[in-house]
Scaffold this active site. Structure first.
Site, PDB file in Angstrom:
ATOM      1  N   LEU A 138      -9.540  42.926 -25.791  1.00  0.00           N
ATOM      2  CA  LEU A 138      -8.930  41.596 -25.805  1.00  0.00           C
ATOM      3  C   LEU A 138      -9.723  40.661 -24.884  1.00  0.00           C
ATOM      4  N   THR A 139      -9.980  41.096 -23.658  1.00  0.00           N
ATOM      5  CA  THR A 139     -10.622  40.250 -22.645  1.00  0.00           C
ATOM      6  C   THR A 139     -12.079  39.954 -23.003  1.00  0.00           C
ATOM      7  N   HIS A 143     -12.725  34.524 -21.146  1.00  0.00           N
ATOM      8  CA  HIS A 143     -11.296  34.447 -21.474  1.00  0.00           C
ATOM      9  C   HIS A 143     -10.589  35.718 -21.032  1.00  0.00           C
ATOM     10  N   LEU A 247       0.672  44.742 -25.130  1.00  0.00           N
ATOM     11  CA  LEU A 247       0.661  44.676 -23.662  1.00  0.00           C
ATOM     12  C   LEU A 247       2.052  44.935 -23.096  1.00  0.00           C
ATOM     13  N   ARG A 251       2.256  47.493 -20.159  1.00  0.00           N
ATOM     14  CA  ARG A 251       2.736  47.024 -18.849  1.00  0.00           C
ATOM     15  C   ARG A 251       3.978  47.804 -18.405  1.00  0.00           C
ATOM     16  N   ARG A 276       0.489  65.250  12.884  1.00  0.00           N
ATOM     17  CA  ARG A 276      -0.496  64.650  13.795  1.00  0.00           C
ATOM     18  C   ARG A 276       0.125  64.403  15.174  1.00  0.00           C
ATOM     19  N   GLN A 287       8.616  55.018  16.804  1.00  0.00           N
ATOM     20  CA  GLN A 287       9.376  54.034  16.016  1.00  0.00           C
ATOM     21  C   GLN A 287       8.475  53.278  15.034  1.00  0.00           C
ATOM     22  N   GLU A 371      -3.980  44.008 -17.376  1.00  0.00           N
ATOM     23  CA  GLU A 371      -2.691  43.887 -18.090  1.00  0.00           C
ATOM     24  C   GLU A 371      -1.903  42.673 -17.599  1.00  0.00           C
ATOM     25  N   PHE A 391       1.363  27.660 -17.210  1.00  0.00           N
ATOM     26  CA  PHE A 391       0.019  28.256 -17.324  1.00  0.00           C
ATOM     27  C   PHE A 391      -1.059  27.191 -17.479  1.00  0.00           C
TER      28      PHE A 391
HETATM   29  P1  TGC Z   1       2.021  31.715 -25.537  1.00  0.00           P
HETATM   30  O1  TGC Z   1       1.968  30.362 -26.158  1.00  0.00           O
HETATM   31  O2  TGC Z   1       2.987  31.974 -24.444  1.00  0.00           O
HETATM   32  O3  TGC Z   1       2.260  32.819 -26.668  1.00  0.00           O
HETATM   33  C1  TGC Z   1       1.456  32.866 -27.836  1.00  0.00           C
HETATM   34  C2  TGC Z   1       2.262  33.573 -28.917  1.00  0.00           C
HETATM   35  O4  TGC Z   1       2.534  34.913 -28.513  1.00  0.00           O
HETATM   36  C3  TGC Z   1       3.951  35.141 -28.431  1.00  0.00           C
HETATM   37  N1  TGC Z   1       4.162  36.015 -27.294  1.00  0.00           N
HETATM   38  C4  TGC Z   1       4.456  37.310 -27.418  1.00  0.00           C
HETATM   39  N2  TGC Z   1       4.671  38.065 -28.496  1.00  0.00           N
HETATM   40  C5  TGC Z   1       4.952  39.379 -28.304  1.00  0.00           C
HETATM   41  N3  TGC Z   1       4.999  39.919 -27.071  1.00  0.00           N
HETATM   42  C6  TGC Z   1       4.761  39.183 -25.963  1.00  0.00           C
HETATM   43  N4  TGC Z   1       4.757  39.745 -24.764  1.00  0.00           N
HETATM   44  C7  TGC Z   1       4.485  37.812 -26.103  1.00  0.00           C
HETATM   45  N5  TGC Z   1       4.204  36.801 -25.240  1.00  0.00           N
HETATM   46  C8  TGC Z   1       4.014  35.705 -25.993  1.00  0.00           C
HETATM   47  C9  TGC Z   1       4.536  33.771 -28.253  1.00  0.00           C
HETATM   48  O5  TGC Z   1       5.879  33.735 -28.680  1.00  0.00           O
HETATM   49  C10 TGC Z   1       3.630  32.926 -29.141  1.00  0.00           C
HETATM   50  O6  TGC Z   1       3.982  33.187 -30.489  1.00  0.00           O
HETATM   51  P2  TGC Z   1       3.821  32.028 -31.594  1.00  0.00           P
HETATM   52  O7  TGC Z   1       4.346  32.662 -32.831  1.00  0.00           O
HETATM   53  O8  TGC Z   1       4.662  30.891 -31.082  1.00  0.00           O
HETATM   54  O9  TGC Z   1       2.362  31.717 -31.655  1.00  0.00           O
HETATM   55  O10 TGC Z   1       0.545  32.077 -25.088  1.00  0.00           O
HETATM   56  P3  TGC Z   1      -0.362  31.459 -23.953  1.00  0.00           P
HETATM   57  O11 TGC Z   1      -1.711  31.274 -24.533  1.00  0.00           O
HETATM   58  O12 TGC Z   1       0.309  30.309 -23.272  1.00  0.00           O
HETATM   59  O13 TGC Z   1      -0.491  32.666 -22.905  1.00  0.00           O
HETATM   60  C11 TGC Z   1       0.586  33.184 -22.238  1.00  0.00           C
HETATM   61  C12 TGC Z   1       0.128  34.246 -21.210  1.00  0.00           C
HETATM   62  C13 TGC Z   1      -0.707  33.642 -20.103  1.00  0.00           C
HETATM   63  C14 TGC Z   1       1.398  34.831 -20.621  1.00  0.00           C
HETATM   64  C15 TGC Z   1      -0.661  35.359 -21.931  1.00  0.00           C
HETATM   65  O14 TGC Z   1      -1.839  34.885 -22.459  1.00  0.00           O
HETATM   66  C16 TGC Z   1      -0.961  36.532 -21.030  1.00  0.00           C
HETATM   67  O15 TGC Z   1      -0.147  37.440 -20.921  1.00  0.00           O
HETATM   68  N6  TGC Z   1      -2.184  36.573 -20.382  1.00  0.00           N
HETATM   69  C17 TGC Z   1      -2.610  37.733 -19.640  1.00  0.00           C
HETATM   70  C18 TGC Z   1      -3.699  38.443 -20.413  1.00  0.00           C
HETATM   71  C19 TGC Z   1      -3.632  39.922 -20.257  1.00  0.00           C
HETATM   72  O16 TGC Z   1      -2.630  40.493 -19.846  1.00  0.00           O
HETATM   73  N7  TGC Z   1      -4.681  40.613 -20.635  1.00  0.00           N
HETATM   74  C20 TGC Z   1      -4.683  42.023 -20.633  1.00  0.00           C
HETATM   75  C21 TGC Z   1      -5.884  42.556 -21.373  1.00  0.00           C
HETATM   76  S1  TGC Z   1      -5.719  44.281 -21.781  1.00  0.00           S
HETATM   77  C22 TGC Z   1      -5.875  45.095 -20.352  1.00  0.00           C
HETATM   78  O17 TGC Z   1      -5.948  44.570 -19.301  1.00  0.00           O
HETATM   79  C23 TGC Z   1      -5.886  46.555 -20.484  1.00  0.00           C
HETATM   80  S2  TGC Z   1      -6.095  47.398 -19.016  1.00  0.00           S
HETATM   81  C24 TGC Z   1      -5.729  48.895 -19.634  1.00  0.00           C
HETATM   82  C25 TGC Z   1      -5.788  50.020 -18.677  1.00  0.00           C
HETATM   83  O18 TGC Z   1      -6.902  50.437 -18.310  1.00  0.00           O
HETATM   84  O19 TGC Z   1      -4.687  50.569 -18.383  1.00  0.00           O
HETATM   85  P1  FAD Z   2      -9.242  35.294 -14.582  1.00  0.00           P
HETATM   86  O1  FAD Z   2      -8.373  35.076 -15.766  1.00  0.00           O
HETATM   87  O2  FAD Z   2     -10.517  34.549 -14.493  1.00  0.00           O
HETATM   88  O3  FAD Z   2      -8.388  35.016 -13.279  1.00  0.00           O
HETATM   89  C1  FAD Z   2      -8.984  34.810 -11.994  1.00  0.00           C
HETATM   90  C2  FAD Z   2      -7.874  34.396 -11.027  1.00  0.00           C
HETATM   91  O4  FAD Z   2      -7.281  33.191 -11.476  1.00  0.00           O
HETATM   92  C3  FAD Z   2      -6.739  35.430 -10.974  1.00  0.00           C
HETATM   93  O5  FAD Z   2      -6.256  35.528  -9.647  1.00  0.00           O
HETATM   94  C4  FAD Z   2      -5.661  34.831 -11.860  1.00  0.00           C
HETATM   95  O6  FAD Z   2      -4.343  35.243 -11.503  1.00  0.00           O
HETATM   96  C5  FAD Z   2      -5.876  33.323 -11.590  1.00  0.00           C
HETATM   97  N1  FAD Z   2      -5.375  32.497 -12.688  1.00  0.00           N
HETATM   98  C6  FAD Z   2      -5.759  32.517 -13.984  1.00  0.00           C
HETATM   99  N2  FAD Z   2      -5.045  31.612 -14.687  1.00  0.00           N
HETATM  100  C7  FAD Z   2      -4.201  31.011 -13.818  1.00  0.00           C
HETATM  101  C8  FAD Z   2      -3.191  30.012 -13.948  1.00  0.00           C
HETATM  102  N3  FAD Z   2      -2.886  29.463 -15.122  1.00  0.00           N
HETATM  103  N4  FAD Z   2      -2.509  29.638 -12.830  1.00  0.00           N
HETATM  104  C9  FAD Z   2      -2.781  30.213 -11.636  1.00  0.00           C
HETATM  105  N5  FAD Z   2      -3.723  31.165 -11.460  1.00  0.00           N
HETATM  106  C10 FAD Z   2      -4.407  31.568 -12.533  1.00  0.00           C
HETATM  107  N6  FAD Z   2      -9.091  43.998 -20.760  1.00  0.00           N
HETATM  108  C11 FAD Z   2      -8.989  44.462 -22.032  1.00  0.00           C
HETATM  109  O7  FAD Z   2      -8.897  43.687 -22.970  1.00  0.00           O
HETATM  110  N7  FAD Z   2      -9.003  45.799 -22.296  1.00  0.00           N
HETATM  111  C12 FAD Z   2      -9.121  46.738 -21.306  1.00  0.00           C
HETATM  112  O8  FAD Z   2      -9.103  47.935 -21.591  1.00  0.00           O
HETATM  113  C13 FAD Z   2      -9.248  46.277 -19.964  1.00  0.00           C
HETATM  114  N8  FAD Z   2      -9.443  47.178 -18.961  1.00  0.00           N
HETATM  115  C14 FAD Z   2      -9.728  46.709 -17.703  1.00  0.00           C
HETATM  116  C15 FAD Z   2     -10.121  47.623 -16.711  1.00  0.00           C
HETATM  117  C16 FAD Z   2     -10.455  47.160 -15.437  1.00  0.00           C
HETATM  118  C17 FAD Z   2     -10.930  48.124 -14.403  1.00  0.00           C
HETATM  119  C18 FAD Z   2     -10.335  45.782 -15.137  1.00  0.00           C
HETATM  120  C19 FAD Z   2     -10.658  45.278 -13.756  1.00  0.00           C
HETATM  121  C20 FAD Z   2      -9.951  44.889 -16.105  1.00  0.00           C
HETATM  122  C21 FAD Z   2      -9.656  45.337 -17.403  1.00  0.00           C
HETATM  123  N9  FAD Z   2      -9.345  44.449 -18.434  1.00  0.00           N
HETATM  124  C22 FAD Z   2      -9.215  44.880 -19.723  1.00  0.00           C
HETATM  125  C23 FAD Z   2      -9.396  43.003 -18.188  1.00  0.00           C
HETATM  126  C24 FAD Z   2      -8.176  42.447 -17.462  1.00  0.00           C
HETATM  127  O9  FAD Z   2      -7.069  42.393 -18.316  1.00  0.00           O
HETATM  128  C25 FAD Z   2      -8.552  41.067 -16.907  1.00  0.00           C
HETATM  129  O10 FAD Z   2      -9.436  41.305 -15.815  1.00  0.00           O
HETATM  130  C26 FAD Z   2      -7.358  40.289 -16.466  1.00  0.00           C
HETATM  131  O11 FAD Z   2      -6.533  39.929 -17.566  1.00  0.00           O
HETATM  132  C27 FAD Z   2      -7.754  39.002 -15.691  1.00  0.00           C
HETATM  133  O12 FAD Z   2      -8.753  38.314 -16.337  1.00  0.00           O
HETATM  134  P2  FAD Z   2     -10.071  37.854 -15.517  1.00  0.00           P
HETATM  135  O13 FAD Z   2     -10.605  39.038 -14.818  1.00  0.00           O
HETATM  136  O14 FAD Z   2     -10.940  37.139 -16.471  1.00  0.00           O
HETATM  137  O15 FAD Z   2      -9.533  36.860 -14.406  1.00  0.00           O
END
Ligand code: TGC
Ligand code: FAD
Length: 392
Positions: A138-139, A143, A247, A251, A276, A287, A371, A391
């Site tokens: 996704l990432t 973005h 997610l 999560r 220790r 304490q 996440e 956001f």
């Molecule tokens: P927003 O306008 O809020 O929503 C867009 C559309 O999505 C719907 N929606 C959801 N649907 C299902 N489940 C959810 N949790 C949903 N949240 C929102 C929403 O209703 C809307 O639908 P529609 O039909 O109206 O289009 O979207 P936004 O662009 O304003 O973003 C909201 C935000 C910031 C919360 C979202 O983009 C977000 O959660 N950003 C964080 C990104 C993130 O978590 N990335 C993770 C990447 S994967 C990863 O990190 C794996 S690590 C794995 C590991 O090693 O364990």
């Molecule tokens: P950015 O989005 O650039 O954020 C930088 C800082 O800005 C953060 O502190 C954030 O909280 C802040 N920020 C951003 N937007 C706002 C706002 N609107 N208001 C205030 N503050 C804000 N992704 C996948 O898709 N699949 C994977 O399997 C996966 N695995 C990962 C494994 C590791 C070890 C790591 C480190 C990351 C992984 N990720 C994965 C990516 C991860 O989900 C992203 O790193 C995360 O979502 C944050 O994105 P970014 O690093 O680009 O930070």
């Protein structure tokens, strides 16, 4: 590394609220972690390598698709069992839990929920046994928190799709057999595609120089005119809600997993403090150290209760995205703070690989970022309680 003498804290007798099945599943995962993860994990973290030999064992304890129905090779368990398995694995190492989270919630879940019946039959049983390993893209470089802005895209070429773009920070990417890739079509609508290793133009370079999640393999996904068969598009759901739905599941698992890391740090610190001796008495008798340990146990207990209640809501299909965000944010933050406090209880020994605490602390720096970052989860709660998303 010291022998694994872990004893799980359960100050509020939360075990009494679990079913016999929950306890059996949890105890099997706990023994496996003690036997297979604890003896090797420090070495693999130090050399920054994922221990691939544990894949079969992860499958055997039901860590790949715990809640996926048995007809597709999953364990058919409930959400609390899923959480307990994540807790036990992360007690060993967050990077190992990452592999299980990705496989279950970010690869099997979207195929199960959004895939065709043919896709389910083709991929899920092999993902459940670990014969196939998956990753989730996704990432992108530009973005992260804002995945809706992604530029990875695919064009309809008649008999196939042509995929271009790049993903970064992808767990399991360097060795995954398949990738669930989120990309925009020509109308800008997000869809999920199953991309298989070996497709021409698809590469997965490894990301090096991480100080965190060193036993997890992280990489990029690069798509250079990759021809993806049309049958590899997930037909059941499109739009940003599709990946965000995955997610929610991952999560939720992290909200439990982080408790495992916190419990390990607390248990290690408690044992060390009792043994220790400084100023002719155990440091546990002072304490200041008691304050640290008592506060750790209080926070772990609160997190355990939150995770269990969230699990009950998940079992009833009532858990909201905002509730999951609150639990992920709270429990990971709790675990990171406990890791920092526990490290101090061990003094200089706390920085060594003899103990697990420093590894947990470094791992949790990723867990608090991936996440959805700590800030993003706060904004999700803020949007939910005010009705005013902040956001953008
Ligand atoms: P927003 O306008 O809020 O929503 C867009 C559309 O999505 C719907 N929606 C959801 N649907 C299902 N489940 C959810 N949790 C949903 N949240 C929102 C929403 O209703 C809307 O639908 P529609 O039909 O109206 O289009 O979207 P936004 O662009 O304003 O973003 C909201 C935000 C910031 C919360 C979202 O983009 C977000 O959660 N950003 C964080 C990104 C993130 O978590 N990335 C993770 C990447 S994967 C990863 O990190 C794996 S690590 C794995 C590991 O090693 O364990
Ligand atoms: P950015 O989005 O650039 O954020 C930088 C800082 O800005 C953060 O502190 C954030 O909280 C802040 N920020 C951003 N937007 C706002 C706002 N609107 N208001 C205030 N503050 C804000 N992704 C996948 O898709 N699949 C994977 O399997 C996966 N695995 C990962 C494994 C590791 C070890 C790591 C480190 C990351 C992984 N990720 C994965 C990516 C991860 O989900 C992203 O790193 C995360 O979502 C944050 O994105 P970014 O690093 O680009 O930070």
């Amino acid at each position: 590394m010291k022998p694994d003498l872990f004893e799980a804290p359960d100050y509020f007798n939360i075990d009494d609220l679990l079913s016999e099945e929950h306890k059996l599943v949890r105890d099997a995962a706990r023994s496996w972690v003690k036997r297979e993860i604890s003896p090797i994990i420090e070495e693999y973290a130090q050399k920054a390598e994922f221990p691939k030999q544990i894949i079969n064992g992860l499958a055997e304890i039901g860590a790949f698709g715990p809640y996926i129905p048995e007809e597709y090779g999953g364990a058919g368990l409930d959400q609390i069992s899923y959480g307990l398995i994540m807790q036990e694995i992360e007690r060993g190492d967050s990077g190992v839990r990452s592999t299980a989270s990705v496989q279950s919630s970010l690869v099997m879940y979207p195929i199960w929920k959004y895939g065709s019946e043919e896709q389910r039959q083709k991929y899920l049983p092999k993902l459940a046994t670990g014969e196939f390993m998956g990753c989730f893209g996704l990432t992108e470089p530009d973005h992260g928190s804002n995945p809706g802005g992604m530029i990875t895209n695919f064009k309809d070429k008649g008999d196939h799709y042509l995929l271009n773009g790049a993903k970064m920070w992808i767990s399991n990417a360097p060795f995954a057999d398949i990738a669930i890739v989120w990309a925009k079509n020509e109308e800008g609508r997000i869809h999920g595609l199953i991309v298989e290793r070996g497709m021409e133009g698809f590469s997965t370079p490894e990301t090096h120089n991480k100080w965190s999640l060193r036993a997890s393999s992280t990489g990029e996904l690069i798509f250079d005119n990759v021809q993806v068969p049309k049958t590899n598009l997930l037909p059941g759901k499109s739009g940003l809600g599709a990946p965000l739905g995955c997610l929610d599941s991952a999560r939720y698992g992290i909200a439990w997993g982080a408790i495992g890391a916190a419990m390990d740090c607390y248990d290690t610190a408690l044992r060390y403090a009792k043994e220790r001796i400084q100023f002719d008495k155990p440091i546990a008798a002072t304490q200041l150290q008691q304050k640290k340990l008592a506060e750790m146990l209080t926070e772990i207990t609160k997190a355990q209760l939150m995770a269990l209640r969230l699990g009950q809501l998940k079992n009833e299909n009532k858990a909201t995205t905002a509730q999951i965000s609150m639990a992920k944010r709270n429990n990971v933050d709790m675990a990171l703070k406990i890791a920092r406090e526990a490290r101090q209880v061990l003094g200089g020994m706390g920085i060594t690989g003899e103990y697990s605490i420093m590894r947990h602390m470094m791992n949790l720096e990723s867990v608090i970022t991936y996440e959805g970052t700590h800030d993003i989860h706060l904004l999700i709660t803020g949007a939910d309680i005010t009705g005013m998303p902040a956001f953008k």
